[in-house]
Design a protein around this motif. Sequence first.
Motif, PDB file in Angstrom:
ATOM      1  N   THR A 509       0.842  -1.200   0.000  1.00 24.09           N
ATOM      2  CA  THR A 509       0.000   0.000   0.000  1.00 24.09           C
ATOM      3  C   THR A 509       0.873   1.244   0.000  1.00 24.09           C
ATOM      4  N   GLU A 562       2.006   0.685   8.990  1.00 27.05           N
ATOM      5  CA  GLU A 562       0.867   0.859   8.097  1.00 27.05           C
ATOM      6  C   GLU A 562      -0.073   1.922   8.671  1.00 27.05           C
ATOM      7  N   THR A 564      -3.498   3.716   8.196  1.00 27.94           N
ATOM      8  CA  THR A 564      -4.744   3.366   7.517  1.00 27.94           C
ATOM      9  C   THR A 564      -5.636   4.581   7.303  1.00 27.94           C
TER      10      THR A 564
END
Length: 706
Positions: A509, A562, A564
């Motif tokens: 991502t 990560e 989000t």
Amino acid sequence: MFTMYLFSSFSLIVILFTSLIFISISSLQTPKHYVVYMGSSIEADVHNSEAYYLQMLDTLLPREESERRKGVHHYKHAFRGFSAMLTEEEAAALSGIWPESPSFSDKGFGEIPSKWKGICMEGPDFNKSNCNRKLIGARYYKSTGATSARDSNGHGTHTASTVAGAHVVGASDRGLARGTAKGGQPGCRIAAYKTCTADGCSGSAMLKAMDDAVHDGVDIISISIGLNAAFTSDYLSDPIAIGAFHAELKGIMVIASAGNDGPNASTVTNVAPWLFTVAASNIDRDFQSSVILGSGKVIRGAGIHFSNSTRPKAYSLVYARNAAAASKPVEDARTCLPGSLDPKKVSGKVVVCVMPRDAVITKQIIKVVVEDAGARGLILVNQKEKIRASDFGHFPFSEVDMTDGYKILKYMLHTKSPTVKIVPTVEIKPTKPAPVVALFSSRGPASLTENILKPDVMAPGVLILAALPPPKTAKPSTPEFGLRSGTSMSCPHVSGAAAFVKAHRPSWTPSMIKSALMTTAMTYDNMRRPVTNTSGLTSTPHETGAGEISPQRAINPGLVFETTTQDYLQFLCYYGYSQKTISKTLTKATKFSCPKKTSKDLISDINYPSISIGNLRRGQRKMIKRSVTNVGLEKNVTYVAHIEAPEGLVVKVAPKRLVFGENVHKVSFKVWFYGEKSASKRYHHGSLEWSDGYHSVRFCPGYARD
């Protein structure tokens, strides 16, 4: 202007470029008088030089109308820009892409993938045939007054080729920096979206362009544009932040320049946490402009100038302090302030000026003052910063430090008729130290909130060689390249690096790629010392972010943070927006609720690859949470913490070991900060590094102010 870039893997990139705003101040017959606004004034930036503006005009004006160059006014105090007589077509041509550049050759590219949904819009000087299997799309927006996607000033072409330019052998800027030019990821495909014209840069057009880019199928957006920090809008009023948020929701990475308003603090722009914000540094290459005194002594200075002769002529040498205009203070003349020199005393001579320590005046302003007074060259003694080359076109120029400046002044004092030759520029490589934070690169902390560290990373942005449109006087087959500086140049370096990582880790991502580039960034220069700024001082994270990018290391970072969509939504809640406002502006489709407890202090808790605490009082203890994901090849692995805490700040982490296994891919940890009562009231910074013996995941930096 807004340009988007695409990769062959099949990654696609978008790039927004520095705004060029034209204000028509006459409605008389064509050509009309236009003011070309290029943003706030930039210290020591080649984009703020008269030579740069004249070079831009050379690409626009027909040879037989070169007289129009003589009416140029140069603005350099409150803002950057110039005025000139332009036709509407010439004005509209500034910003875009130059499709004929060899950097956009599609040699070796296969068919355009079916994923691509974009178009190649035609205009009077841009046909569908100008697109190919590399430059696969081009758009412009008629609502802004644009007539095509073509670039004439070079900014769009330069940044595009920096991201994804093809290999071009023998590239140089008029013989300097000669070599093979290529972009960060030459296998990328490119599409250009033009949103700035003679009427300015429309926020609605930028949003439309970003929306089109998402629809067309891009993977990465790189934005070399931003407002002056003094005019920064809040997150939900900023078209770049809004457009970038929607792109992030679609899994599209958005990279942006930090701005060119350094070295002052709190000047960084594009500071939303879902943006990847890039500062600028120099590379291990410099350009030497030596001076030969009449005594034969050679002094090696820095500078870029191009002479028609390889054998420089000797000119009389005059100290600006001794050439003051009537009723002007000699100290003003010494530093060559506007209006301070007597043309009769400097005409036909080389002038020695001293860069003032405190006054805000650029090298380019000093050059214009000296040249307007009739001088034949300039030696600038820099008592303020480490000397770095600046582009002065065809005007002989050399910048020296205080030690060499003293030698020149001593020679003049003991010589009845001192003379000097300024030698044409030569390239010096490798130079040390490198990287060094660029003087113009905007600094943190962010003005909107200090609880997110900005900028994020640093990349090369000083005198970068890349493609340009050819001047109208050049042969059609002549490849044109040029050296330019700015965070507009550093931003596409990171875009290319992100594409490089994406090509190797296609399932990652945007936040994983961002984390990988941040936690593997370098904080040491090529002398194995901490990176410095142009004052020679150790740099801070407000200048460098996590450090200088290292793309090869980022392919295998070991662990990633990560961040989000939920983190970003909570960030907006913590910042103070209501749930209703967030839903209305950004994301009606995503169901979420703001936490019951909201405070700007909680912003530090979103899962970002760095920590910034805007206000830690003496005696206060604060706990920050983070989680990391194992992306290494080894599933059963243990990472051990190593803390570098600054004086006055106690930092502890728990657990001290992160243990991953076949079924344990993500682990959380907590970091405690305690401001000692003896701590000084200033910013403190340190780092937390997780290591498994092979990977070093530098959670950089631990940062707090008390």
